[in-house]
Design an enzyme around this catalytic site. Structure first.
Site: not given
Lengths: 295, 295, 295, 295
Positions: A238-240
């Site tokens: 996530l969001d990486e």
């Protein structure tokens, strides 16, 4: 090199070659020779060598070849020996074959509007065959432009069913790029795996600050003096995923969560539009969890 | 309001009043009347009301009073009834009494150099009675300016002993502001508690991203497209104190850790210099873990 | 391409090749081959073709050759046939031979200080054999660094005499770059002609706004909301030489001429430092009245 | 000061007081008292005293009064004695009475689109009763939003006739603000005089650079490294009216006139939108040829 006058007359003759390979002496000379011998005029070239242990070399050429589309198979075939010699991971792309983008949106329409604005003014070189949303809010923006609008209600309990419909649409419309223009649903690992380096998201914070939900609330609580937005490829962390573009805007103590959101929207739409533009022009190569962006 | 000609001739007659109190009707009128009746010409005023449950009101006045220094006690006494009536938390400060700053530095001297540059050109209205360092690197920069340089080697095993020496120096030199200009030692809770809202640090990242050690390495590994710096008051939560100022600079895939550091140094020195300037001009009020900065 | 480990160990083996020639197919291939065959590993390359009638092609290579300095004559000789074939206007430069810069300054020292700061921290790869000034103000900054300071009083009546002394110093110290770091004297056409593309000035406005004297006063009178600075090569048209770099800072109605100057100084020093850095790294090619800057 | 909860519930009770008068002691106290005695809670106040010979004082209050609209006449009457005592030039404005804006546009629609976007998302607090154009290009953007579109062909030979029609429409629709969103016709002195401080233009350069026609062509020819846009009130000196807002974007040698225009459009739309927003919120006071903008 020679950028002859036909260049301006026929953008369909423009192609791009993206190359990634172990860094070895002679590679630029070999590639330049290849293009020269195949009648290409190089319009633009950018290269990069990382200085890690494995020493990878990256180059992007934009070139012009008279009657390119009819010569493309021949060109790609001719490249094979070189590709093998230097162990090149490569891609040829052709201006004539525009990428096809699906825009996903939830309730906030500012990013969608920006993309449609850029698209209408000819700055986003893509086809937009459909917009998908889990809400009805954006229908009146999309349909007047002649773009089909698919309303697919979504929540975490019906995720797989929702994604099955979306995947069917991606296939039906032959989609290359999935743009999450403030689409507020988490995607399953299976969905993400199916579209590697094809899903681009806009996150409403300056990542890695404020990963996850409610970044503006958290920015407000932390008392930051700048707020940001980040556009990145979606991976299963996530969001990486690899960051494509980021930008910020100044805020101060007078701003509350509502005004942070307003200011943030201006950053979000501009960051996403830039990222999409670069992706469509094949300016981005991902390298593990990073991007090389050839401006 | 009237900013008479003496203003330019005598900066020693300038004072500031900082006010923080429950928000109630009539407070601005009451304060304005008070200043008017005491012969003050208001040069600048800025106010802010937060919209939290407790509704706190903040105002900063910069004013001119003829022969201010001799009237200051009278002025402060006259303010008492108003302070009580409105439950005001306040501070009067006087331009004539310059704040006294101690600069702490380790090996990297770019922030120190910037502060000394601003100070020499008259833009940092403070006295700098000493510089403290756990290294000798900055001695040759500091001593030619006539500023004593205290070399106090430090490591985590002798932290209390080191801080005892530092505290003694703070007292000896009557220090108001402790500037951590890339001072790479962690301070003990006791030390921090002794100097509330008096210690200002520069952190080499865009907080809250990359809290703690090695932010440039981590920024590099994450592949961010902007790097930042944050100046904040030091509290006992590492890198969590009230943020005063932040700024960023654009980077790209060609930057390695070394070049991120170089670029970052430019941001760090400018962010710290701004934060210090605002602090010295009494433009900052802290409000829990946030700052109100009246520009 | 291969950037081997010696690269980091021996910067003296780095060279640059700047090329300007009529745009013709095969030029990149020819140049890449030449470098490859002469044992060069290309570290960086940037190219540009203008789209004017004459279609000029520009390229800058940064390369590494083992034992470069001893091979330099051989390399330059080997390049002659290629240079003739493609009608190339070219320059080889060598990292080992650092450019020698003279800094000219008048009373305001902020740009001088910034350059010395960058130079001391190793970011300005040049020798600074002397500083010349028509005032004594900067002597105490310069001499402690071991740099000779030449005080040459100047005014328009003794211009030729002054310049004769300066030219003698340029020759004595074998100067490559003349940096006007807020040197407030107009140079004669003869002086300028003697140092083509070697004199770099910082003008305290966003050119072409406020050409000539007193730009901050005029910016104030016009009520602009941004002020800027411009670094450019000096030609014999006042403030009309090729622009290298510009930047701006936001101001508002509260700023008077004095504060515009203060804010402007921050822009001036950063713009000049960037321009000088790019010049020293041979990143700039002038093209009539414009610059190509290969970042 | 007290910003009670009704504030959020009823924006119609918000008013503004703009004051301009000779700077005298006691003026802030007098105004604060007046507002307090008339039941106003001050939400925001900003002041400015210029330091010219005439020493003018400016202040803007944003305030909340319960049932404001019914009390407005009483309030304005009560203000008269104070206005006379201090020789105040003032204006009361009321949130409930939204300003009415006419947008003028020619062929380029990017500024129009931005304003409509901001207006649709509720960020531009104005009514837009009509759009006027000398071309048909924008009709399909405007009419779907329910806004009448008046096509009035124009050229310099029929200027008076055209303006007569426009003036009639301004009167018919009771227009307060005339927004020139890339309207490429010069207005006659009579037209301009009729709408003092009511006509806001966007000029596609960083004024005072490139006054007049073809700024991007001229920016290209000069080789600038930044391009800008300027929003200003229209006066009868071409591009010389009081500047409200300016901003810039970085460009480089690779940009041609076409790409400068594209980049410039992004700056233009953002600069104009900000200027209009501040005008609608009564944040701007003009002072001869300058603006005071209370942020």
């Amino acid at each position: 090199m020679y950028m002859n006058k036909q260049y301006n007359q026929n953008k369909d003759n423009i192609g791009r070659l993206l190359v990634q390979c172990p860094d070895k002496p002679g590679i630029v000379a070999a590639l330049s020779n290849f293009l020269f011998e195949n009648g290409a005029n190089i319009i633009e070239s950018s290269q990069y060598s990382n200085d890690n242990a494995q020493q990878t070399f990256y180059i992007r050429f934009e070139f012009y070849i008279e009657d390119l589309i009819n010569k493309r198979e021949e060109l790609e075939t001719a490249f094979q020996p070189l590709a093998e010699e230097f162990a090149i991971d490569f891609a040829f792309t052709y201006n004539k074959y525009r990428k096809r983008s699906a825009i996903f949106v939830s309730k906030e329409t500012h990013c969608l509007l920006e993309l449609l604005w850029e698209w209408q003014s000819g700055d986003l070189e893509t086809d937009i065959p459909l917009v998908i949303s889990n809400h009805e809010d954006a229908r009146d923006i999309v349909e007047p432009l002649g773009i089909p609008y698919y309303y697919i209600p979504a929540n975490k309990d019906i995720r797989e069913e929702v994604e099955a419909k979306q995947i069917a649409l991606m296939e039906e419309y032959d989609i290359d790029v999935l743009i999450l223009a403030r689409y507020m649903q988490i995607l399953t690992p299976d969905f993400v795996k199916r579209f590697p380096n094809q899903i681009i998201n806009i996150h409403h914070s300056f990542l890695p600050a404020f990963i996850g939900a409610h970044p503006y609330e958290r920015a407000y609580n932390r008392g930051v003096k700048l707020i940001g937005a980040t556009s990145h490829y979606v991976t299963n962390d996530l969001d990486e995923g690899p960051i494509i573009e980021q930008d910020i805007e100044r805020v101060d103590h007078r701003d509350n969560v509502a005004s942070l959101k307003k200011i943030g929207q201006q950053v979000e739409r501009r960051v996403l539009a830039r990222a999409i533009k670069w992706h469509l022009q094949d300016r981005i190569i991902t390298n593990d969890n990073k991007t090389i962006v050839f401006h």
